[in-house]
Design a protein around this motif. Sequence first.
Motif, PDB file in Angstrom:
ATOM      1  N   ASP A 152       4.631  15.709   6.527  1.00 55.97           N
ATOM      2  CA  ASP A 152       3.640  14.642   6.945  1.00 55.97           C
ATOM      3  C   ASP A 152       5.015  13.203   7.299  1.00 55.97           C
ATOM      4  O   ASP A 152       4.574  12.974   8.471  1.00 55.97           O
ATOM      5  CB  ASP A 152       2.683  13.402   6.045  1.00 55.97           C
ATOM      6  CG  ASP A 152       1.731  15.152   6.134  1.00 55.97           C
ATOM      7  OD1 ASP A 152       0.961  15.425   7.286  1.00 55.97           O
ATOM      8  OD2 ASP A 152       1.575  15.211   4.832  1.00 55.97           O
ATOM      9  N   ALA A 153       6.207  13.466   7.107  1.00 53.70           N
ATOM     10  CA  ALA A 153       7.059  12.185   6.692  1.00 53.70           C
ATOM     11  C   ALA A 153       8.442  12.628   6.088  1.00 53.70           C
ATOM     12  O   ALA A 153       8.476  13.663   5.497  1.00 53.70           O
ATOM     13  CB  ALA A 153       6.224  11.042   6.609  1.00 53.70           C
ATOM     14  N   ALA A 154       9.374  11.548   6.191  1.00 55.66           N
ATOM     15  CA  ALA A 154      10.593  12.455   5.496  1.00 55.66           C
ATOM     16  C   ALA A 154      11.647  11.122   5.027  1.00 55.66           C
ATOM     17  O   ALA A 154      11.478  10.516   6.104  1.00 55.66           O
ATOM     18  CB  ALA A 154      11.553  13.732   6.425  1.00 55.66           C
ATOM     19  N   VAL A 155      12.399  10.593   4.088  1.00 51.68           N
ATOM     20  CA  VAL A 155      13.713  10.462   3.875  1.00 51.68           C
ATOM     21  C   VAL A 155      14.814  10.691   4.343  1.00 51.68           C
ATOM     22  O   VAL A 155      14.879  12.344   3.243  1.00 51.68           O
ATOM     23  CB  VAL A 155      13.108   9.686   2.306  1.00 51.68           C
ATOM     24  CG1 VAL A 155      14.367   9.280   1.966  1.00 51.68           C
ATOM     25  CG2 VAL A 155      11.909   9.202   2.010  1.00 51.68           C
ATOM     26  N   ILE A 205      12.477   7.815   7.502  1.00 45.60           N
ATOM     27  CA  ILE A 205      13.619   7.088   8.022  1.00 45.60           C
ATOM     28  C   ILE A 205      14.869   7.075   7.069  1.00 45.60           C
ATOM     29  O   ILE A 205      14.892   8.849   6.246  1.00 45.60           O
ATOM     30  CB  ILE A 205      13.351   5.802   6.393  1.00 45.60           C
ATOM     31  CG1 ILE A 205      13.220   6.581   4.773  1.00 45.60           C
ATOM     32  CG2 ILE A 205      11.439   5.588   6.906  1.00 45.60           C
ATOM     33  CD1 ILE A 205      12.429   5.692   3.988  1.00 45.60           C
ATOM     34  N   PHE A 206      16.068   6.889   7.444  1.00 54.07           N
ATOM     35  CA  PHE A 206      17.190   6.877   7.221  1.00 54.07           C
ATOM     36  C   PHE A 206      17.216   6.457   6.324  1.00 54.07           C
ATOM     37  O   PHE A 206      17.146   5.229   5.311  1.00 54.07           O
ATOM     38  CB  PHE A 206      17.626   6.969   7.923  1.00 54.07           C
ATOM     39  CG  PHE A 206      18.484   7.653   9.303  1.00 54.07           C
ATOM     40  CD1 PHE A 206      18.666   9.290   8.909  1.00 54.07           C
ATOM     41  CD2 PHE A 206      18.111   7.837  10.567  1.00 54.07           C
ATOM     42  CE1 PHE A 206      18.999   9.919   9.848  1.00 54.07           C
ATOM     43  CE2 PHE A 206      18.412   8.121  12.090  1.00 54.07           C
ATOM     44  CZ  PHE A 206      18.540   9.293  11.326  1.00 54.07           C
ATOM     45  N   VAL A 220      14.628   4.235  15.045  1.00 50.33           N
ATOM     46  CA  VAL A 220      14.060   4.843  13.314  1.00 50.33           C
ATOM     47  C   VAL A 220      14.729   3.648  12.162  1.00 50.33           C
ATOM     48  O   VAL A 220      16.138   3.367  12.298  1.00 50.33           O
ATOM     49  CB  VAL A 220      14.952   5.792  12.828  1.00 50.33           C
ATOM     50  CG1 VAL A 220      14.831   6.663  11.510  1.00 50.33           C
ATOM     51  CG2 VAL A 220      14.873   7.037  13.783  1.00 50.33           C
ATOM     52  N   PRO A 221      13.758   3.043  11.929  1.00 51.60           N
ATOM     53  CA  PRO A 221      14.446   2.777  10.379  1.00 51.60           C
ATOM     54  C   PRO A 221      15.011   2.965   9.527  1.00 51.60           C
ATOM     55  O   PRO A 221      15.576   4.453   8.795  1.00 51.60           O
ATOM     56  CB  PRO A 221      12.589   2.057   9.460  1.00 51.60           C
ATOM     57  CG  PRO A 221      11.773   2.770  10.320  1.00 51.60           C
ATOM     58  CD  PRO A 221      12.604   3.949  11.863  1.00 51.60           C
ATOM     59  N   HIS A 222      16.016   1.905   8.726  1.00 52.86           N
ATOM     60  CA  HIS A 222      16.905   2.423   8.666  1.00 52.86           C
ATOM     61  C   HIS A 222      16.914   1.257   7.029  1.00 52.86           C
ATOM     62  O   HIS A 222      16.979   0.490   7.318  1.00 52.86           O
ATOM     63  CB  HIS A 222      18.226   2.532   8.930  1.00 52.86           C
ATOM     64  CG  HIS A 222      19.573   1.381   8.638  1.00 52.86           C
ATOM     65  ND1 HIS A 222      18.824   0.547   9.877  1.00 52.86           N
ATOM     66  CD2 HIS A 222      20.426   0.510   8.399  1.00 52.86           C
ATOM     67  CE1 HIS A 222      19.211  -0.436  10.252  1.00 52.86           C
ATOM     68  NE2 HIS A 222      20.433  -0.568   9.401  1.00 52.86           N
ATOM     69  N   VAL A 242       7.689   5.239   3.865  1.00 55.24           N
ATOM     70  CA  VAL A 242       7.123   5.745   4.214  1.00 55.24           C
ATOM     71  C   VAL A 242       5.917   5.754   4.948  1.00 55.24           C
ATOM     72  O   VAL A 242       5.755   5.997   5.916  1.00 55.24           O
ATOM     73  CB  VAL A 242       7.279   7.452   3.492  1.00 55.24           C
ATOM     74  CG1 VAL A 242       6.672   8.246   3.846  1.00 55.24           C
ATOM     75  CG2 VAL A 242       8.513   8.026   2.911  1.00 55.24           C
ATOM     76  N   ALA A 243       5.386   5.338   3.495  1.00 53.09           N
ATOM     77  CA  ALA A 243       3.561   4.528   4.563  1.00 53.09           C
ATOM     78  C   ALA A 243       3.826   4.008   5.851  1.00 53.09           C
ATOM     79  O   ALA A 243       3.414   4.001   7.367  1.00 53.09           O
ATOM     80  CB  ALA A 243       3.422   3.692   4.083  1.00 53.09           C
TER      81      ALA A 243
END
Length: 130
Positions: free
Chosen positions: A55-58, A83-84, A100-102, A116-117
């Motif tokens: 659903d998401a990644a870091v 996110i990065f 993309v948020p970093h 992540v949320a």
Amino acid sequence: MSQGNLTGRKVLVVEDNYLQAKTIAEALADHGAEVLGPFPAPEECLPYCVRDQIDAAVLDVKVGEADSFPVADRLVREDIPFIFLTGYDRNIIPRRFKGVPHYLKPFVGQDAPAAVALVMALRRRTRVPD
């Protein structure tokens, strides 16, 4: 959702620093996420980078001698938010990932669930050039 409710969400983590990876994975799991990884090498996680798997990644930007941009490209194509993390200046991240948020390292692992949320809620979309 100040700490990020991730119950039932699958979150992929790519991070080569053992302590950072462990802290992030534990924080995500504490908030209900199922953590895939942490993967210490980008190529190891590529089979999981599909919509029905996560659903998401870091993503740590620099993973050993490699970078995580091929993973990021796959996530963009699959429309999976991520996110990065980086210890470097934002300029190291290619322009195609400008939306993309970093987060700068050292990243406080306890911030991972909220980050992540948030990215999942915003469903930030980036465009990969043709």
